[in-house]
Structures are given as C-alpha cells and as structure tokens.
Design an enzyme around this catalytic site. Structure first.
Site, PDB file in Angstrom:
ATOM      1  N   ASP A   1       0.828  -1.199   0.000  1.00 20.27           N
ATOM      2  CA  ASP A   1       0.000   0.000   0.000  1.00 20.27           C
ATOM      3  C   ASP A   1       0.868   1.257   0.000  1.00 20.27           C
ATOM      4  O   ASP A   1       2.081   1.202   0.204  1.00 20.27           O
ATOM      5  CB  ASP A   1      -0.904   0.011   1.234  1.00 20.27           C
ATOM      6  CG  ASP A   1      -1.960  -1.078   1.196  1.00 20.27           C
ATOM      7  OD1 ASP A   1      -2.372  -1.464   0.086  1.00 20.27           O
ATOM      8  OD2 ASP A   1      -2.374  -1.541   2.280  1.00 20.27           O
TER       9      ASP A   1
ATOM     10  N   TYR B   1       8.020  -9.496   6.892  1.00 17.96           N
ATOM     11  CA  TYR B   1       7.811  -8.074   7.155  1.00 17.96           C
ATOM     12  C   TYR B   1       8.347  -7.691   8.530  1.00 17.96           C
ATOM     13  O   TYR B   1       8.474  -8.534   9.417  1.00 17.96           O
ATOM     14  CB  TYR B   1       6.315  -7.734   7.142  1.00 17.96           C
ATOM     15  CG  TYR B   1       5.649  -7.724   5.793  1.00 17.96           C
ATOM     16  CD1 TYR B   1       5.523  -6.539   5.069  1.00 17.96           C
ATOM     17  CD2 TYR B   1       5.104  -8.888   5.255  1.00 17.96           C
ATOM     18  CE1 TYR B   1       4.879  -6.516   3.837  1.00 17.96           C
ATOM     19  CE2 TYR B   1       4.465  -8.879   4.020  1.00 17.96           C
ATOM     20  CZ  TYR B   1       4.356  -7.689   3.323  1.00 17.96           C
ATOM     21  OH  TYR B   1       3.726  -7.669   2.099  1.00 17.96           O
TER      22      TYR B   1
END
Length: 267
Positions: A54, A114
C-alpha cells in the site's frame, strides 16, 4: 511469439509513493518501472508482483516478473533500468535475471517477511523517525505482546485481521511473529507467513499494541481470532512503519508444484 521471463528484485522507500499498482496520474512503484520498460521494449509488458504494498509501505526486497519479446541481456537490462530510473532516488532495481517460464513472482513464493517498527513512551522520539516508525503514546508491556504473538502463530483463519472480502480464503500459515525491543527502545515486530491478506500485518500488530497497552485482554484477542470476523477492537495501524523485508522461493524444480498449490489456495 516467444517471450523471455525476467525476475526483477526491487527496493524502495514508500513514503512518496501511492503504493505499487500503476495508476494514471499517480506516482507508484510499479508505474515507474512499467514506464521504464516501455522505453526499453517495443511491447507494453505486464508486471506480476510477489507482495502488493500500500501507499507508504517500504520494501528491502520486492520481487516481480515480466515477460519480454525482445529478450534483452539481463545485465544490459539491469543497467538500462537503473539509468532510466536514476533520478528516482527512493527506488532501486537490485537485480535482473532471466527466470524459467514456470517461475511466478506471486504463486511460486513460499514466504513473505515483514517488520513493523514502533516506539512507545519508554524511549525518546526523534523527528527523523516519522517516516519509518509508529509512535505510541503509552507504555507497552513487552511480555504481554510476546504472549499474544506466540498464541497467533500457526495455520489459522485470520479473518479477524483481514480486510473483508467476498472471494478467497483468509486461512494463512503464520510461521513467525516476534516482538523484539531494540537497544534504542524501538519495538520491532517481525512476521513471516506463506501469504498475508490485505492489511493483515498492520492489523496483527495493531492487536498486539492494544494488548501491550492494556486495552485488550489475551482472552478477548484469542476469542476474536477464533470468531474470525473483523472487529473495531483491532485497529489498523498506519502503513509508514511497515517494511517488506523479503520474499522466499523454493528450489527451481519445485516452482511448478508450488504454483499449483498456491493457485488452489488463493484463486
């Protein structure tokens, strides 16, 4: 026409990007790479990405693949892409290599990793961290967050942590969820899974923040997890503190098998 598949590894600072996906009139990571490829090749290529990010999310190693009719030398392609993108100082092409036709950036992947960075009231705030670290105005209890993280590891339905969707499964295999306080006081949340749903990482870390500040009990968190439905009790944290560390793939002879397994799960 025969095409040659190329794997591109990319790193970027997402602060000034409107995400990955090419969008007319917006500066995106995929859009810049696609524009550069159009200048190199006569045909308009399609880019397939391993993990869509995003707006505001960063990447140390993003992976994509592209099929080209012109079949350029990969070393030349790498240098040409870097030359065309040299003014984009927040985007860097790490590597470009020829890939087998059964390599798929998304479906061949077996893991995504992540890190989400947080700082709480235990440590000093430095303004230069504002693009990469999420600031929490509370004292977070590390041991509570670690207990919560360990209870979320495994093969589960993570519907409570995913953006609602009509199609597709929310079952994922979360292999790693670690909470590590750094010497400077930052708290780093490390996560690894076969795949993540949209906003899943930010929601998972958001749930731990609520547990760490005492706003959510472990019992309630695990109850929401079992119900597997989105709840306002689990906040979605902002994207700027999230970084894609890397994508993992099996050995080349296992690409085709992994592609089939992933397609069966995700489509």
């Amino acid at each position: 026409m025969n095409k040659t598949r190329y794997r591109l590894d990319v790193a970027y600072d997402g602060a000034n990007f409107c995400g990955w996906a090419p969008q007319p009139g917006l500066r995106t990571v995929g859009g810049l790479i696609l524009d550069a490829l159009r200048l190199i090749c006569s045909e308009p290529p399609d880019i397939v990405i391993a993990a869509r990010t995003d707006a505001g999310v960063h990447a140390l190693q993003q992976v994509c693949h592209v099929d080209l009719i012109s079949s350029p030398d990969p070393v030349w392609l790498l240098h040409r892409l870097r030359s065309l993108l040299k003014s984009e100082t927040d985007l860097h092409i790490l590597s470009a290599v020829k890939a087998p036709v059964n390599f798929h950036a998304r479906f061949s992947a077996i893991g995504r990793r992540y890190v989400y960075r947080v700082i709480d009231k235990r440590s000093s705030w430095y303004p230069q961290n504002r693009y990469f670290v999420y600031r929490v105005n509370a004292f977070l209890q590390d041991y509570r967050m670690r207990r919560a993280a360990s209870g979320l590891i495994g093969l589960k339905d993570f519907g409570a942590f995913c953006k609602p969707r009509r199609m597709g499964s929310t079952v994922r295999h979360l292999r790693q969820f670690e909470v590590i306080r750094q010497p400077d006081g930052q708290i780093h949340f490390f996560l690894e899974s076969d795949a993540f749903c949209h906003s899943m990482v930010r929601n998972l870390v958001g749930s731990l923040i609520e547990v760490g500040r005492g706003a959510l009990t472990l019992q309630d968190l695990f109850c929401y997890t079992k119900i597997a439905k989105r709840t306002p009790k689990i906040p979605t944290l902002p994207p700027h503190a999230l970084t894609l560390i890397g994508i993992d793939y099996p050995q080349e002879h296992l690409f085709e098998c992994q592609n089939r397994k992933t397609r069966q799960k995700r489509t």
